[in-house]
Design a protein around this motif. Structure first.
Motif, mmCIF file in Angstrom:
data_model
loop_
_atom_site.group_PDB
_atom_site.id
_atom_site.type_symbol
_atom_site.label_atom_id
_atom_site.label_comp_id
_atom_site.label_asym_id
_atom_site.label_seq_id
_atom_site.Cartn_x
_atom_site.Cartn_y
_atom_site.Cartn_z
ATOM 1 N N TYR A 135 8.595 -6.769 -5.704
ATOM 2 C CA TYR A 135 7.578 -6.002 -4.808
ATOM 3 C C TYR A 135 6.241 -6.576 -4.914
ATOM 4 C CZ TYR A 135 5.161 -1.868 -3.039
ATOM 5 O OH TYR A 135 4.113 -1.013 -2.127
ATOM 6 N N LEU A 136 5.922 -7.610 -4.032
ATOM 7 C CA LEU A 136 5.051 -8.684 -4.283
ATOM 8 C C LEU A 136 4.083 -8.587 -3.034
ATOM 9 C CD1 LEU A 136 4.062 -11.002 -5.867
ATOM 10 C CD2 LEU A 136 5.469 -12.476 -4.448
ATOM 11 N N GLY A 137 2.769 -8.418 -3.258
ATOM 12 C CA GLY A 137 1.684 -8.461 -2.370
ATOM 13 C C GLY A 137 0.343 -8.422 -2.989
ATOM 14 N N ARG A 138 -0.640 -7.963 -2.250
ATOM 15 C CA ARG A 138 -1.896 -7.619 -2.777
ATOM 16 C C ARG A 138 -2.115 -6.037 -3.394
ATOM 17 N NH1 ARG A 138 -7.828 -8.825 -0.099
ATOM 18 N NH2 ARG A 138 -9.070 -7.496 -1.575
ATOM 19 N N ALA A 139 -2.000 -6.080 -4.630
ATOM 20 C CA ALA A 139 -1.967 -5.022 -5.661
ATOM 21 C C ALA A 139 -3.314 -4.214 -5.671
ATOM 22 C CB ALA A 139 -1.412 -5.142 -7.098
ATOM 23 N N GLU A 140 -3.155 -2.855 -5.085
ATOM 24 C CA GLU A 140 -4.291 -1.924 -4.778
ATOM 25 C C GLU A 140 -3.865 -0.704 -5.613
ATOM 26 O OE1 GLU A 140 -7.010 -2.550 -3.250
ATOM 27 O OE2 GLU A 140 -6.637 -4.381 -2.255
ATOM 28 N N TYR A 144 0.018 -0.207 -5.512
ATOM 29 C CA TYR A 144 0.795 -0.464 -4.166
ATOM 30 C C TYR A 144 0.451 -1.691 -3.422
ATOM 31 C CZ TYR A 144 -3.245 1.287 -1.353
ATOM 32 O OH TYR A 144 -4.457 1.373 -0.942
ATOM 33 N N CYS A 145 1.243 -2.134 -2.594
ATOM 34 C CA CYS A 145 1.032 -3.302 -1.926
ATOM 35 C C CYS A 145 -0.032 -3.042 -0.659
ATOM 36 C CB CYS A 145 2.210 -4.129 -1.373
ATOM 37 S SG CYS A 145 2.914 -4.824 -3.110
ATOM 38 N N HIS A 146 -0.969 -3.579 -0.445
ATOM 39 C CA HIS A 146 -1.588 -3.300 0.663
ATOM 40 C C HIS A 146 -1.124 -3.796 1.884
ATOM 41 C CE1 HIS A 146 -5.162 -3.090 3.505
ATOM 42 N NE2 HIS A 146 -5.904 -2.260 2.471
ATOM 43 N N GLY A 147 -0.907 -2.886 2.943
ATOM 44 C CA GLY A 147 -0.025 -3.416 4.027
ATOM 45 C C GLY A 147 -0.579 -4.367 5.129
ATOM 46 N N LEU A 206 3.231 13.109 0.258
ATOM 47 C CA LEU A 206 2.145 13.327 1.104
ATOM 48 C C LEU A 206 1.474 12.143 0.883
ATOM 49 C CD1 LEU A 206 1.737 17.282 1.076
ATOM 50 C CD2 LEU A 206 3.170 15.807 2.595
ATOM 51 N N SER A 207 1.016 11.436 2.090
ATOM 52 C CA SER A 207 0.262 10.250 2.088
ATOM 53 C C SER A 207 -0.416 10.052 3.764
ATOM 54 C CB SER A 207 0.775 9.147 1.629
ATOM 55 O OG SER A 207 -0.255 7.975 1.388
ATOM 56 N N VAL A 208 -1.467 9.572 3.733
ATOM 57 C CA VAL A 208 -2.013 9.112 5.113
ATOM 58 C C VAL A 208 -1.638 7.688 5.341
ATOM 59 C CG1 VAL A 208 -4.219 8.864 6.403
ATOM 60 C CG2 VAL A 208 -3.934 10.912 4.745
ATOM 61 N N ARG A 209 -1.715 6.966 4.444
ATOM 62 C CA ARG A 209 -1.444 5.458 4.742
ATOM 63 C C ARG A 209 0.184 5.106 4.611
ATOM 64 N NH1 ARG A 209 -5.536 1.770 4.336
ATOM 65 N NH2 ARG A 209 -4.142 0.359 3.391
ATOM 66 N N PRO A 210 0.529 4.476 5.508
ATOM 67 C CA PRO A 210 2.338 4.375 5.125
ATOM 68 C C PRO A 210 2.385 3.116 4.078
ATOM 69 C CG PRO A 210 1.208 3.237 7.208
ATOM 70 C CD PRO A 210 0.120 3.964 6.623
ATOM 71 N N ASP A 211 1.348 2.252 3.786
ATOM 72 C CA ASP A 211 1.676 1.319 2.631
ATOM 73 C C ASP A 211 1.585 2.338 1.346
ATOM 74 O OD1 ASP A 211 -1.090 1.684 3.063
ATOM 75 O OD2 ASP A 211 -1.576 -0.196 2.888
ATOM 76 N N GLU A 212 0.692 2.956 1.122
ATOM 77 C CA GLU A 212 0.609 3.839 -0.153
ATOM 78 C C GLU A 212 1.716 4.745 -0.155
ATOM 79 O OE1 GLU A 212 -2.988 6.255 -0.413
ATOM 80 O OE2 GLU A 212 -4.239 4.692 -0.427
#
Length: 359
Positions: free
Chosen positions: A210-215, A226-229, A255-261
């Motif tokens: 699970y590789l990306g920009r970690a936030e 989580y990886c920033h979308g 429950l979350s507003v952002r799909p990447d979160e």
């Protein structure tokens, strides 16, 4: 004088003639030795045929096997099909690589919306789509008009979490068994396609990635990421297969507003895997664009080495970014050519000179 001229004319072919003559002579001698040796029988002390080398046995005069030689008879099993059992047709896969278990390297999914389908999504398709073997666009629109040259999957629900859920489910159902890596990005992201393809070639497919920009999560665990979308993220096939059974639970419980979160929380809660920005010696470099950025004037190393750039506000900026990074890749290619030419020159000076041909 004539004899000297004749010898001078035959001098180039003289080694060939001598070689052919010597080869033919040796072949004839070997053939004569083989024939003379094959006629002699191996006789025992009393003049009777004795055992041969390797335990072989002589055959009788009528061609039947001699004593001590077992006569092998193959067993022929005739084909028989029970008429009472229904006939089952053997289904073969369309491609031999599917039957052998081979997978394609990379699948790319681009999340788009009603406002950007005909603008940014088209710009992504014109800049980087031809670098990937398979790229699909996912949207929540119903019966959306598909721009030319794009493959669009419409889920019929524009809610961001639902779009992410349906996209992950669709990818698993249709491509989960065909690809090793899945790269998910937004249409306001510029990704260097060749850099993404090079990245997956250096990662092991046997590890959950699970590789990306970690936030960091807002008000959450400090260790979880989580990886920033907006900067895209990479998911391995093994992770997708483990995540799929939990997607329904994540949709109902998280429950979350952002799909990447939402996706990051789902992976962390059910699989215990957090997003990372570097893995197996490979770094996922990103760069966040400021407002009114001039790509041609950006000289930071972080920008030059970026694998993904976000946010891209308009189509013009997308094309300018593509032009800038294409020029960087072209300069690197020219530099590699110059380095190779220099290495060739250095090696040429060390190689021996070609021998002069006899006149």
């Amino acid at each position: 004088m004539r004899l000297a001229a004749l010898l001078a004319a035959l001098r180039p072919v003289l080694p060939l003639v001598l070689g052919l003559s010597l080869g033919c002579s040796l072949s004839l001698l070997r053939a004569s030795w083989s024939q003379s040796g094959g006629e002699d029988r191996c006789l025992g002390a009393a003049g009777r045929p004795g055992p041969l080398a390797g335990g072989a046995r002589l055959e009788a005069a009528d061609g039947r096997p001699g004593p001590g030689h077992e006569d092998f008879r193959p067993r022929i099993v005739p084909y028989y099909r029970d008429p009472n059992k229904p006939y089952k047709k053997v289904l073969r896969t369309r491609y031999i690589q599917t039957e052998l278990g081979f997978h394609e390297r990379l699948f790319v999914a681009v999340l788009t919306s009603k406002a950007t389908l005909n603008t940014l999504a088209v710009a992504v398709n014109k800049t980087v789509a031809h670098h990937f073997t398979r790229l699909l666009y996912f949207t929540g629109l119903r019966s959306a008009k598909v721009p030319h040259g794009m493959v669009l999957v419409a889920h019929g629900d524009e809610r961001p979490i639902w779009l992410m859920y349906e996209t992950m489910h669709y990818i698993h159902q249709h491509f989960g068994s065909d690809y090793d890596w899945f790269y998910i990005m937004q249409d306001d992201t510029y990704a260097q396609a060749e850099q993404v393809k090079a990245l997956v070639t250096h990662l092991s497919i046997n590890q959950d990635v699970y590789l990306g920009r970690a936030e960091e999560f807002i008000g959450g665990d400090e260790q979880a990421r989580y990886c920033h979308g907006g900067f895209g993220y990479l998911i391995s096939r093994s992770l997708l297969l483990k995540l799929h059974p939990h997607l329904d639970s994540c949709r109902n419980e998280i429950l979350s507003v952002r799909p990447d979160e939402w996706l990051g929380r789902c992976i962390i809660d059910f699989l215990g895997i957090t997003c990372v920005s570097q893995l197996q010696g490979q770094h996922y470099h990103t760069y966040e664009l400021a407002k009114n950025t001039e790509p041609e004037k950006e000289e930071e190393e972080e920008f030059q080495a970026a694998l993904a750039v976000h946010p891209v506000s308009d189509v013009t900026l997308m094309y300018r970014l593509h032009k800038h990074f294409s020029r960087i890749q072209l300069d690197r290619a020219y530099q590699e050519i110059q380095d190779l030419q220099m290495q060739i020159r250095n090696l040429t000076s060390l190689t021996p000179a070609a021998p002069l041909l006899l006149s």
